[in-house]
Design an enzyme around this catalytic site. Sequence first.
Site, PDB file in Angstrom:
ATOM      1  NE  ARG B  52      -3.398  -0.497   2.768  1.00  0.00           N
ATOM      2  CZ  ARG B  52      -4.668  -0.636   2.392  1.00  0.00           C
ATOM      3  NH1 ARG B  52      -5.330   0.399   1.955  1.00  0.00           N
ATOM      4  NH2 ARG B  52      -5.272  -1.799   2.475  1.00  0.00           N
ATOM      5  CB  THR B  53       3.413   2.481   2.401  1.00  0.00           C
ATOM      6  OG1 THR B  53       2.495   2.307   3.480  1.00  0.00           O
ATOM      7  CG2 THR B  53       4.209   3.751   2.620  1.00  0.00           C
ATOM      8  CE  LYS B  81      23.071 -11.706  -2.926  1.00  0.00           C
ATOM      9  NZ  LYS B  81      22.609 -10.431  -3.498  1.00  0.00           N
ATOM     10  NE  ARG B 102       6.187  -0.727   6.290  1.00  0.00           N
ATOM     11  CZ  ARG B 102       5.148   0.045   6.596  1.00  0.00           C
ATOM     12  NH1 ARG B 102       4.979   1.213   6.012  1.00  0.00           N
ATOM     13  NH2 ARG B 102       4.281  -0.347   7.495  1.00  0.00           N
ATOM     14  CG  HIS B 130       3.852   5.446   8.319  1.00  0.00           C
ATOM     15  ND1 HIS B 130       4.528   5.830   7.180  1.00  0.00           N
ATOM     16  CD2 HIS B 130       2.859   4.637   7.897  1.00  0.00           C
ATOM     17  CE1 HIS B 130       3.950   5.274   6.127  1.00  0.00           C
ATOM     18  NE2 HIS B 130       2.933   4.552   6.535  1.00  0.00           N
TER      19      HIS B 130
END
Lengths: 151, 302
Positions: B52-53, B81, B102, B130
Amino acid sequence: MEKQLKVAALCNGTVIDHLPAEKLFTVVSILNLEQCSNQITIGNNLESKRLGTKGIIKISDRFFAEHEINKIALIAPNAKINIIRNYQVVEKHPLQLPDEVRDIIQCPNPNCITNHQAVATRFHVVDEKNALRLRCHYCEREVAREEVKIK
Amino acid sequence: MRDTKSLVTIADYSKDEILEILESAAGFEANPNRKILQGKVVATLFFEPSTRTRLSFETAVVRLGGSVIGFSDAATSSSSKGESLNDTIRMVSSYADAIVMRHPLEGAARYASEISPIPIINAGDGANQHPSQTLLDLYSIRKTQGGLENLNISLVGDLKYGRTVHSLIIAMSHFKPRFKFIAPDELKMPEEYKDFCRKNDIPFVETAELTDSFNDADILYMTRVQRERFQDLMEYERVKNIYTLHDNMLENTKPNLRILHPLPRVNEINPDVDSNPKAYYFQQAQNGLYIRQAILSKVLGY
Ligand SMILES: [Zn+2]
């Protein structure tokens, strides 16, 4: 008698006095004194009018940097730091927590970036209602001074 | 002068900067296709998935004429990794003009903003911040109420862990709000945020009762009540049903009331509310695009 005095009196160095007895060995450990080869005199459970019993640490020819002193302020805020030069106390160092404490405290939040990657911790000291708290610069969580874990 | 600072938390923005962003977002709502980021590259680094974001940010970049690079899941990135965040940010910042990130760890965006030579936009760092969500909440409030000052705002649900409501309190503190905190005992507003209100002379009341408690509200902000927040699952079952909003609960509410929710919802809002004109959560999500266009423009100095 003379020998005893020689140990007790410090020509040059640092005296950390008025440590709560139960905090003495934590201070020894956070200052990394196990690794220090200078002459060190440690006394504990000494009589103290103010504390009941107290601890004291005398280190010859060693003068601490500001960030090392900060570590003591976190766990024993009422300790007294005396700088000795030529048997004289030349500087009484009152312990003061700075506004920010760098790379001393471990963040209590297991999900904080500082507990996962090579990031030096930073905490902002917030003084609210006389209860000192430290706020992580990264995850923004707060921790009471009493609950602080030294790295 | 170009102002190219990062956006890590809503507290990074002053009242004026918040208003500037909202104004700019209104401009993008009127005209979303303005090619002001032509030739610019924005990296979207999603160390944990949030479709969504990510889509909202990527659409914002594309509608501004810019290009997107990045990854949508750490499993496909070099961090799987074992590459440090430090190395990833330094590498990406040599390709891109801004980074939207994020990350599952709290504080990751703040750290990235300290090592990155290009602006970082925090699209969520664990349970911490956020800010684009908060700005789109403010935009939705302003748009539906005609302004931000002197509003009655009822916050409902998980007020303990819900970061959106915490950020909303901080952001709204500039605009003389009156709050009602409606939550079960287990999920009450933390002392820290109540202290913040007291210090900033923001009146608030607390209640555990949802029914009839928001009749004076201008904004009803619902949050997810998540099962994993409860020690006692029987308690969860009880709370889940009590804190569900039904259409008939809106009968005595103010005509200007609008219902917001950060989405996705679980079962806090019964679907019978969706067709009520007071339901605004779907439009709220749409507003995210304009807000993200405004944020991108600001951090890139346009
Ligand atoms: Zn932290």
